[in-house]
Design a protein around this motif. Structure first.
Motif, PDB file in Angstrom:
ATOM      1  N   CYS A 148       1.052  -1.546   0.317  1.00 31.34           N
ATOM      2  CA  CYS A 148      -0.128  -0.310   0.299  1.00 31.34           C
ATOM      3  C   CYS A 148       0.873   1.317   0.046  1.00 31.34           C
ATOM      4  CB  CYS A 148      -0.999   0.539   0.894  1.00 31.34           C
ATOM      5  SG  CYS A 148      -0.337   1.115   2.772  1.00 31.34           S
ATOM      6  N   GLY A 149       2.052   1.588   0.590  1.00 31.90           N
ATOM      7  CA  GLY A 149       2.903   2.236   0.128  1.00 31.90           C
ATOM      8  C   GLY A 149       3.090   3.101   1.184  1.00 31.90           C
ATOM      9  N   ARG A 150       2.071   2.699   2.737  1.00 30.20           N
ATOM     10  CA  ARG A 150       3.060   3.445   4.033  1.00 30.20           C
ATOM     11  C   ARG A 150       3.606   3.386   4.605  1.00 30.20           C
ATOM     12  NH1 ARG A 150       1.295   1.276   9.238  1.00 30.20           N
ATOM     13  NH2 ARG A 150       0.284   3.248  10.387  1.00 30.20           N
ATOM     14  N   VAL A 151       4.317   4.491   5.118  1.00 22.84           N
ATOM     15  CA  VAL A 151       5.324   4.398   5.864  1.00 22.84           C
ATOM     16  C   VAL A 151       5.284   4.816   7.200  1.00 22.84           C
ATOM     17  CG1 VAL A 151       7.414   5.966   5.532  1.00 22.84           C
ATOM     18  CG2 VAL A 151       6.448   5.287   3.606  1.00 22.84           C
ATOM     19  N   GLU A 152       5.949   4.036   8.021  1.00 28.03           N
ATOM     20  CA  GLU A 152       5.897   4.619   9.477  1.00 28.03           C
ATOM     21  C   GLU A 152       7.576   4.647   9.901  1.00 28.03           C
ATOM     22  OE1 GLU A 152       4.407   2.613  13.641  1.00 28.03           O
ATOM     23  OE2 GLU A 152       3.634   1.235  11.524  1.00 28.03           O
ATOM     24  N   GLU A 153       7.428   5.562  10.157  1.00 30.27           N
ATOM     25  CA  GLU A 153       9.271   5.805  11.106  1.00 30.27           C
ATOM     26  C   GLU A 153       8.894   5.515  12.853  1.00 30.27           C
ATOM     27  OE1 GLU A 153      11.810   8.261  13.392  1.00 30.27           O
ATOM     28  OE2 GLU A 153       9.770   9.053  13.020  1.00 30.27           O
ATOM     29  N   ILE A 154       9.176   4.471  13.110  1.00 36.90           N
ATOM     30  CA  ILE A 154       9.844   4.392  14.082  1.00 36.90           C
ATOM     31  C   ILE A 154      11.073   4.927  14.743  1.00 36.90           C
ATOM     32  CG2 ILE A 154       8.060   2.927  14.680  1.00 36.90           C
ATOM     33  CD1 ILE A 154       9.990   0.055  14.425  1.00 36.90           C
ATOM     34  N   ASP A 155      11.400   4.736  16.110  1.00 33.87           N
ATOM     35  CA  ASP A 155      12.890   4.964  17.508  1.00 33.87           C
ATOM     36  C   ASP A 155      13.196   3.503  16.877  1.00 33.87           C
ATOM     37  OD1 ASP A 155      14.646   5.620  18.363  1.00 33.87           O
ATOM     38  OD2 ASP A 155      13.378   6.762  20.243  1.00 33.87           O
ATOM     39  N   ALA A 156      14.916   3.635  16.880  1.00 31.93           N
ATOM     40  CA  ALA A 156      15.271   2.447  16.614  1.00 31.93           C
ATOM     41  C   ALA A 156      16.832   2.463  17.069  1.00 31.93           C
ATOM     42  CB  ALA A 156      15.569   1.706  15.610  1.00 31.93           C
ATOM     43  N   SER A 157      16.934   3.810  17.998  1.00 32.89           N
ATOM     44  CA  SER A 157      18.010   4.116  18.407  1.00 32.89           C
ATOM     45  C   SER A 157      18.618   3.139  19.621  1.00 32.89           C
ATOM     46  CB  SER A 157      18.083   5.077  19.481  1.00 32.89           C
ATOM     47  OG  SER A 157      17.247   6.497  19.133  1.00 32.89           O
ATOM     48  N   ARG A 158      17.841   1.806  20.010  1.00 33.12           N
ATOM     49  CA  ARG A 158      18.298   1.184  20.960  1.00 33.12           C
ATOM     50  C   ARG A 158      18.960  -0.097  20.404  1.00 33.12           C
ATOM     51  NH1 ARG A 158      14.576  -2.618  24.552  1.00 33.12           N
ATOM     52  NH2 ARG A 158      13.084  -2.291  22.638  1.00 33.12           N
ATOM     53  N   PHE A 159      18.709  -0.289  18.711  1.00 30.70           N
ATOM     54  CA  PHE A 159      18.776  -1.512  18.311  1.00 30.70           C
ATOM     55  C   PHE A 159      19.750  -1.025  17.487  1.00 30.70           C
ATOM     56  CE2 PHE A 159      14.257  -1.689  18.456  1.00 30.70           C
ATOM     57  CZ  PHE A 159      14.243  -2.775  19.947  1.00 30.70           C
ATOM     58  N   LEU A 160      19.247   0.024  16.879  1.00 26.86           N
ATOM     59  CA  LEU A 160      20.800   0.674  16.093  1.00 26.86           C
ATOM     60  C   LEU A 160      22.203   1.070  16.643  1.00 26.86           C
ATOM     61  CD1 LEU A 160      18.913   2.875  13.618  1.00 26.86           C
ATOM     62  CD2 LEU A 160      19.859   0.835  13.012  1.00 26.86           C
ATOM     63  N   GLY A 161      22.288   1.607  18.051  1.00 21.35           N
ATOM     64  CA  GLY A 161      22.994   1.203  18.725  1.00 21.35           C
ATOM     65  C   GLY A 161      24.056   0.298  18.646  1.00 21.35           C
ATOM     66  N   VAL A 162      23.832  -0.680  18.545  1.00 25.40           N
ATOM     67  CA  VAL A 162      24.661  -1.837  18.607  1.00 25.40           C
ATOM     68  C   VAL A 162      25.478  -2.137  17.598  1.00 25.40           C
ATOM     69  CG1 VAL A 162      24.384  -4.938  18.801  1.00 25.40           C
ATOM     70  CG2 VAL A 162      22.865  -3.210  20.269  1.00 25.40           C
ATOM     71  N   GLN A 215      26.605  -0.198  15.533  1.00 27.62           N
ATOM     72  CA  GLN A 215      27.204   1.772  15.691  1.00 27.62           C
ATOM     73  C   GLN A 215      28.345   0.962  16.595  1.00 27.62           C
ATOM     74  OE1 GLN A 215      26.940   4.757  14.435  1.00 27.62           O
ATOM     75  NE2 GLN A 215      29.252   4.154  14.480  1.00 27.62           N
ATOM     76  N   GLU A 216      27.752  -0.227  17.375  1.00 31.87           N
ATOM     77  CA  GLU A 216      29.018  -0.537  18.154  1.00 31.87           C
ATOM     78  C   GLU A 216      29.804  -1.413  17.403  1.00 31.87           C
ATOM     79  OE1 GLU A 216      28.149  -2.598  21.784  1.00 31.87           O
ATOM     80  OE2 GLU A 216      26.570  -0.556  22.278  1.00 31.87           O
ATOM     81  N   VAL A 217      29.280  -2.349  16.716  1.00 28.86           N
ATOM     82  CA  VAL A 217      29.917  -3.190  15.946  1.00 28.86           C
ATOM     83  C   VAL A 217      31.107  -2.272  14.905  1.00 28.86           C
ATOM     84  CG1 VAL A 217      29.778  -4.434  13.898  1.00 28.86           C
ATOM     85  CG2 VAL A 217      28.434  -4.909  16.754  1.00 28.86           C
ATOM     86  N   THR A 218      30.132  -1.157  14.127  1.00 25.84           N
ATOM     87  CA  THR A 218      31.050  -0.404  13.120  1.00 25.84           C
ATOM     88  C   THR A 218      32.304   0.596  13.639  1.00 25.84           C
ATOM     89  OG1 THR A 218      29.413   1.536  12.985  1.00 25.84           O
ATOM     90  CG2 THR A 218      28.603  -0.603  11.646  1.00 25.84           C
ATOM     91  N   ASP A 219      32.008   0.688  14.990  1.00 25.56           N
ATOM     92  CA  ASP A 219      33.286   1.507  15.873  1.00 25.56           C
ATOM     93  C   ASP A 219      34.110   0.249  15.970  1.00 25.56           C
ATOM     94  OD1 ASP A 219      31.580   4.064  15.804  1.00 25.56           O
ATOM     95  OD2 ASP A 219      30.924   3.084  17.566  1.00 25.56           O
ATOM     96  N   ALA A 220      33.732  -0.832  16.341  1.00 23.00           N
ATOM     97  CA  ALA A 220      34.606  -1.771  17.150  1.00 23.00           C
ATOM     98  C   ALA A 220      35.934  -2.058  15.705  1.00 23.00           C
ATOM     99  CB  ALA A 220      34.195  -2.670  17.231  1.00 23.00           C
ATOM    100  N   VAL A 221      35.330  -1.841  14.561  1.00 20.83           N
ATOM    101  CA  VAL A 221      36.016  -1.851  12.988  1.00 20.83           C
ATOM    102  C   VAL A 221      37.093  -0.744  12.692  1.00 20.83           C
ATOM    103  CG1 VAL A 221      35.567  -4.158  12.843  1.00 20.83           C
ATOM    104  CG2 VAL A 221      34.633  -1.952  11.823  1.00 20.83           C
ATOM    105  N   GLY A 222      36.286   0.317  12.933  1.00 20.29           N
ATOM    106  CA  GLY A 222      37.239   2.067  12.992  1.00 20.29           C
ATOM    107  C   GLY A 222      36.096   1.910  11.956  1.00 20.29           C
ATOM    108  N   PHE A 223      35.406   1.980  11.706  1.00 20.11           N
ATOM    109  CA  PHE A 223      34.365   2.467  10.131  1.00 20.11           C
ATOM    110  C   PHE A 223      33.625   3.677  10.966  1.00 20.11           C
ATOM    111  CE2 PHE A 223      30.771   2.834   7.640  1.00 20.11           C
ATOM    112  CZ  PHE A 223      31.571   3.294   6.487  1.00 20.11           C
TER     113      PHE A 223
END
Length: 144
Positions: free
Chosen positions: A102-116, A118-126
């Motif tokens: 249907c093309g519906r778009v929903e935005e949710i706060d995913a900070s808690r999940f995306l923080g993990v 970010q930690e993974v990419t930080d660990a490899v220096g990215f």
């Protein structure tokens, strides 16, 4: 939150941040709010031109960039468009869910999940830039 409440809250949000939601910026935001899902800059430009006659593309792009900088919109690079942020009063990483049916778009706060992530990419220096994660699939209404 209805459109008028959203606009009033957006105006207060900008003032708290030391910037102004000018008449043009507010109008561009109103145009974006008319769309349920992802809106492309050229759609906003066409709407503005239909209402005002002549409108230059850079004017719309600058206003959209301002609205993204203030957290009122999210830019969805994968779809080359923008979605309204419904909880702009908090810093968060958005997870954009797009229904392929249907093309519906929903935005949710995913900070808690995306923080993990970010930690993974930080660990490899990215050093990734702040962005929203987009997932496509089928919404609850279409799945039923």
């Amino acid at each position: 939150m209805n459109k008028q409440s959203y606009l009033a809250a957006a105006e207060r949000h900008c003032l708290r941040r030391g910037c102004k939601l000018t008449t043009l910026r507010r109008h561009i935001l109103e145009l974006v709010l008319e769309y349920d899902g992802v809106v492309k800059a050229y759609q906003v430009l066409a709407d503005l031109q239909r209402e005002r006659g002549v409108a230059a593309p850079p004017t719309v792009y600058r206003a959209l960039d301002f609205l993204v900088e203030q957290g009122l919109l999210h830019k969805v690079d994968a779809l080359n468009g923008f979605v309204v942020c419904r909880h702009f009063d908090c810093h968060h990483h958005g997870l954009i869910l797009v229904c392929e049916t249907c093309g519906r778009v929903e935005e949710i706060d995913a900070s808690r999940f995306l923080g993990v992530l970010q930690e993974v990419t930080d660990a490899v220096g990215f050093q990734s830039r702040e962005q929203n994660l987009l997932l496509t699939g089928v919404c609850k209404a279409c799945h039923a």
